[in-house]
Motif scaffolding. Structure first.
Motif, mmCIF file in Angstrom:
data_model
loop_
_atom_site.group_PDB
_atom_site.id
_atom_site.type_symbol
_atom_site.label_atom_id
_atom_site.label_comp_id
_atom_site.label_asym_id
_atom_site.label_seq_id
_atom_site.Cartn_x
_atom_site.Cartn_y
_atom_site.Cartn_z
ATOM 1 N N ASP A 136 64.140 61.651 74.498
ATOM 2 C CA ASP A 136 62.778 62.129 74.353
ATOM 3 C C ASP A 136 61.990 61.285 73.344
ATOM 4 N N THR A 137 62.654 60.928 72.248
ATOM 5 C CA THR A 137 61.980 60.126 71.225
ATOM 6 C C THR A 137 61.598 58.759 71.773
ATOM 7 N N LEU A 138 62.507 58.156 72.512
ATOM 8 C CA LEU A 138 62.224 56.848 73.104
ATOM 9 C C LEU A 138 61.075 56.944 74.106
ATOM 10 N N ALA A 139 61.081 57.979 74.914
ATOM 11 C CA ALA A 139 60.001 58.170 75.894
ATOM 12 C C ALA A 139 58.662 58.362 75.192
ATOM 13 N N GLU A 140 58.648 59.122 74.110
ATOM 14 C CA GLU A 140 57.402 59.328 73.361
ATOM 15 C C GLU A 140 56.888 58.019 72.762
ATOM 16 N N GLU A 141 57.804 57.214 72.235
ATOM 17 C CA GLU A 141 57.403 55.924 71.671
ATOM 18 C C GLU A 141 56.847 54.996 72.745
ATOM 19 N N LEU A 142 57.471 55.006 73.916
ATOM 20 C CA LEU A 142 56.979 54.175 75.020
ATOM 21 C C LEU A 142 55.606 54.646 75.492
ATOM 22 N N LYS A 143 55.402 55.947 75.528
ATOM 23 C CA LYS A 143 54.082 56.481 75.896
ATOM 24 C C LYS A 143 53.035 56.054 74.876
ATOM 25 N N SER A 144 53.367 56.151 73.611
ATOM 26 C CA SER A 144 52.433 55.755 72.551
ATOM 27 C C SER A 144 52.088 54.277 72.646
ATOM 28 N N LEU A 145 53.099 53.451 72.867
ATOM 29 C CA LEU A 145 52.872 52.012 72.992
ATOM 30 C C LEU A 145 51.993 51.705 74.192
ATOM 31 N N SER A 146 52.263 52.360 75.298
ATOM 32 C CA SER A 146 51.469 52.155 76.507
ATOM 33 C C SER A 146 50.022 52.584 76.292
ATOM 34 N N ALA A 180 45.494 55.378 64.592
ATOM 35 C CA ALA A 180 45.299 56.706 63.989
ATOM 36 C C ALA A 180 45.046 57.748 65.073
ATOM 37 N N PHE A 181 44.250 57.397 66.061
ATOM 38 C CA PHE A 181 43.953 58.311 67.168
ATOM 39 C C PHE A 181 45.223 58.657 67.938
ATOM 40 N N ILE A 182 46.029 57.651 68.256
ATOM 41 C CA ILE A 182 47.255 57.876 69.018
ATOM 42 C C ILE A 182 48.258 58.695 68.210
ATOM 43 N N ASP A 183 48.420 58.379 66.939
ATOM 44 C CA ASP A 183 49.358 59.131 66.095
ATOM 45 C C ASP A 183 48.970 60.599 66.008
ATOM 46 N N THR A 184 47.702 60.868 65.772
ATOM 47 C CA THR A 184 47.248 62.255 65.668
ATOM 48 C C THR A 184 47.387 62.961 67.002
ATOM 49 N N SER A 185 47.048 62.278 68.095
ATOM 50 C CA SER A 185 47.172 62.869 69.430
ATOM 51 C C SER A 185 48.628 63.210 69.736
ATOM 52 N N ARG A 186 49.528 62.313 69.339
ATOM 53 C CA ARG A 186 50.952 62.558 69.579
ATOM 54 C C ARG A 186 51.432 63.780 68.787
ATOM 55 N N HIS A 187 50.992 63.901 67.541
ATOM 56 C CA HIS A 187 51.387 65.054 66.729
ATOM 57 C C HIS A 187 50.820 66.352 67.301
ATOM 58 N N LEU A 188 49.581 66.312 67.761
ATOM 59 C CA LEU A 188 48.985 67.500 68.378
ATOM 60 C C LEU A 188 49.739 67.883 69.650
ATOM 61 N N SER A 189 50.083 66.882 70.447
ATOM 62 C CA SER A 189 50.812 67.141 71.687
ATOM 63 C C SER A 189 52.168 67.776 71.393
ATOM 64 N N SER A 190 52.854 67.269 70.386
ATOM 65 C CA SER A 190 54.157 67.838 70.011
ATOM 66 C C SER A 190 54.006 69.282 69.550
ATOM 67 N N ALA A 191 52.973 69.542 68.772
ATOM 68 C CA ALA A 191 52.744 70.904 68.267
ATOM 69 C C ALA A 191 52.465 71.868 69.418
ATOM 70 N N PHE A 192 51.682 71.443 70.396
ATOM 71 C CA PHE A 192 51.378 72.317 71.531
ATOM 72 C C PHE A 192 52.615 72.569 72.397
ATOM 73 N N ARG A 193 53.481 71.585 72.514
ATOM 74 C CA ARG A 193 54.714 71.771 73.299
ATOM 75 C C ARG A 193 55.640 72.778 72.629
ATOM 76 N N ARG A 194 55.620 72.817 71.308
ATOM 77 C CA ARG A 194 56.484 73.767 70.585
ATOM 78 C C ARG A 194 55.993 75.198 70.701
ATOM 79 N N ILE A 195 54.723 75.353 70.980
ATOM 80 C CA ILE A 195 54.149 76.717 71.044
ATOM 81 C C ILE A 195 54.591 77.422 72.267
#
Length: 84
Positions: free
Chosen positions: A1-11, A69-84
């Motif tokens: 999952d971590t690798l997939a998230e990093e690849l999504k962020s890079l893309s 900064a936009f991608i990092d914040t978006s990724r953190h928000l996405s992770s938070a919503f998935r945990r909910i």
């Protein structure tokens, strides 16, 4: 999952950078500032406070920091919503 998230962020980083590079005239300072102003206005909710409080001129010369900064914040928000 971590690798997939990093690849999504890079893309996503590459895509947004390519769009900026394709549509921004590097010789037109006013256009660059206005584009960054609009981006910050539209996506301000997904930017850290330290970025939102800066003038758009700060990122008009080198917008890669803004994109990261936009991608990092978006990724953190996405992770938070998935945990909910």
């Amino acid at each position: 999952d971590t690798l997939a998230e990093e690849l999504k962020s890079l893309s996503l980083d590459r895509y947004i950078t390519a769009v900026f590079d394709r549509h921004v005239d590097i010789d037109n300072w006013e256009q660059r500032v206005e584009l960054i102003r609009q981006f910050m206005s539209h996506h301000g909710h997904a930017l850290p406070l330290s970025v939102r409080t800066q003038p758009p001129e700060r990122y008009a010369q080198d917008y890669k920091e803004l994109i990261r900064a936009f991608i990092d914040t978006s990724r953190h928000l996405s992770s938070a919503f998935r945990r909910i």
